[in-house]
Enzyme design. Structure first.
Site, short mmCIF file in Angstrom:
data_model
loop_
_atom_site.label_atom_id
_atom_site.label_comp_id
_atom_site.label_asym_id
_atom_site.label_seq_id
_atom_site.Cartn_x
_atom_site.Cartn_y
_atom_site.Cartn_z
N GLY A 31 0.78 -1.22 0.02
CA GLY A 31 -0.25 0.06 0.04
C GLY A 31 0.79 1.17 0.00
N GLU A 35 3.44 5.87 -8.43
CA GLU A 35 3.42 5.58 -9.92
C GLU A 35 4.25 4.16 -10.21
OE1 GLU A 35 2.46 6.10 -13.68
OE2 GLU A 35 1.57 7.42 -11.88
N GLY A 36 5.10 3.93 -9.30
CA GLY A 36 5.84 2.67 -9.52
C GLY A 36 5.05 1.63 -9.40
N HIS A 37 4.18 1.49 -8.58
CA HIS A 37 3.03 0.44 -8.06
C HIS A 37 1.96 0.39 -9.60
CE1 HIS A 37 3.92 0.94 -3.75
NE2 HIS A 37 4.36 -0.32 -3.94
N GLN A 148 11.60 -3.81 -10.29
CA GLN A 148 13.16 -4.29 -10.47
C GLN A 148 13.80 -3.35 -9.18
OE1 GLN A 148 15.25 -6.25 -11.77
NE2 GLN A 148 17.09 -5.31 -11.80
N GLN A 153 14.60 -8.86 -4.00
CA GLN A 153 13.54 -9.37 -3.82
C GLN A 153 12.84 -10.32 -5.17
OE1 GLN A 153 9.84 -7.84 -1.58
NE2 GLN A 153 9.40 -7.04 -3.40
N SER A 185 9.28 5.15 -4.10
CA SER A 185 9.19 4.37 -2.85
C SER A 185 8.12 4.72 -2.13
CB SER A 185 10.65 4.24 -2.18
OG SER A 185 10.49 3.70 -0.96
N SER A 186 7.54 3.81 -1.22
CA SER A 186 6.53 4.64 -0.31
C SER A 186 7.47 5.10 0.89
CB SER A 186 5.71 3.27 0.07
OG SER A 186 5.19 2.77 -0.86
N ARG A 187 8.64 4.78 1.03
CA ARG A 187 9.21 5.41 2.11
C ARG A 187 9.85 6.98 1.76
NH1 ARG A 187 10.94 -0.23 3.00
NH2 ARG A 187 10.20 -0.71 5.36
O1 PAF Z 1 7.53 -5.18 -2.22
C1 PAF Z 1 6.75 -5.21 -1.23
O2 PAF Z 1 6.08 -4.22 -1.38
C2 PAF Z 1 6.67 -6.22 -0.22
O3 PAF Z 1 7.74 -7.00 -0.08
C3 PAF Z 1 5.52 -7.42 -0.77
C4 PAF Z 1 6.19 -8.07 -2.07
C5 PAF Z 1 4.27 -6.88 -1.19
C6 PAF Z 1 5.54 -8.57 0.28
O4 PAF Z 1 4.91 -8.07 1.45
#
Ligand code: PAF
Length: 286
Positions: A31, A35-37, A148, A153, A185-187
């Site tokens: 959540g 824009e990346g999401h 990426q 991850q 990034s959300s952060r």
């Molecule tokens: O990339 C993220 O936001 C998290 O690591 C994920 C893949 C949703 C797992 O909680």
């Protein structure tokens, strides 16, 4: 667009969508979307008739000193954004829905988790692999989409999908950046204006490395030092790691003869940011 909270509800939704012959695309998120999401969701929509987005701040991937409690959450805002790119359903479970009392099963990967963020965030990838396995089992997608920006991850999830014979395709989507180069990034929300400016040093250092490689530099220790010196010149930046590994195997490498991953984690104030670039020949993402 629907917002569903329970495993039973989302399973029913996906089953009936699949019964109509639709392919299921899945974008797992925590959540506070950006824009990346949305780019991941656009890719999913292009490839699949039905797109499921999960929004779940997963406690098992945060260390005890990390920002689980402060992690930004705003479902109403997220729902509007998700709807604007044609997502069909949000799966937004509670912590107790995902980890009911008595929960004790975890997914652990070796090797690929023993470097980079795996070293600086012990237990992080165990939490990621566990929740992603659960989400894949719940949603049962044909394809899942990851950015990426979180290069390690993606490698962890691809390895896990291959090792555990999971029946889906993992698609990697290139990093989306702000116009000045900062990776989304959300952060980033944690950064004050001065820190936001200082955070540009991550991308600047990657570009300097890229230019050095383009100019013929192949020695990874020289490139690594260039990146370290660039970041060290920014007073608000504190290096967590700067590493270069073969890509996608993440093995130590001294010369850039094939693709390598230059990955960095840097603290700006209290905010830990990561970024990366693939250097050398080959594709930008696998
Ligand atoms: O990339 C993220 O936001 C998290 O690591 C994920 C893949 C949703 C797992 O909680």
């Amino acid at each position: 667009m629907y917002i569903l909270n329970t495993v039973d509800e989302i399973r029913k939704f996906v089953r009936s969508a699949r019964a109509t012959g639709q392919r299921i695309g899945f974008v797992p998120t925590m959540g506070y979307l950006h824009e990346g999401h949305l780019e991941l969701m656009r890719w999913a929509k292009k490839h699949c008739g039905i797109v499921v987005v999960s929004i779940f701040v997963n406690p098992t991937q945060f260390g005890p000193q990390e920002d689980f409690a402060q992690y930004p959450r705003d479902l109403e805002r997220d729902a509007k954004m998700v709807e604007s790119v044609g997502v069909d359903v949000i799966f937004n479970p509670s912590v107790s829905e995902m980890y009911p009392s008595g929960y004790c099963t975890y997914v652990d990967l070796e090797r690929v988790t023993e470097r980079l963020c795996g070293l600086s965030r012990p237990g992080h990838f165990r939490g990621v692999a566990t929740v992603v396995t659960k989400l894949f089992n719940i949603v049962n997608p044909d394809q899942a989409f990851f950015g990426q920006k979180d290069a390690q991850q993606v490698l962890v999830i691809k390895r896990m999908v291959a090792d555990l014979n999971m029946d889906l395709e993992v698609v990697t989507v290139p990093t989306v950046r702000e116009s000045d180069g900062l990776a989304m990034s959300s952060r980033n929300i944690y950064l004050n204006p001065e820190q936001r400016q200082a955070a540009l040093v991550l991308y600047k250092s990657l570009k300097i490395a890229e230019e050095a490689v383009a100019a013929g530099q192949k020695d990874t220790s020289i490139i690594r030092q260039l990146v370290i010196d660039t970041i060290a010149a920014e007073p608000l930046a504190e290096i967590n790691y700067v590493e270069i590994y073969s890509y996608p195997d993440l093995e130590p490498v001294t010369k850039i003869l094939e693709s390598v991953l230059l990955a960095l984690a840097v603290k700006i104030g209290r905010t830990r940011l990561i970024d990366n670039m693939i250097l050398g020949v080959g594709d930008q993402c696998i």
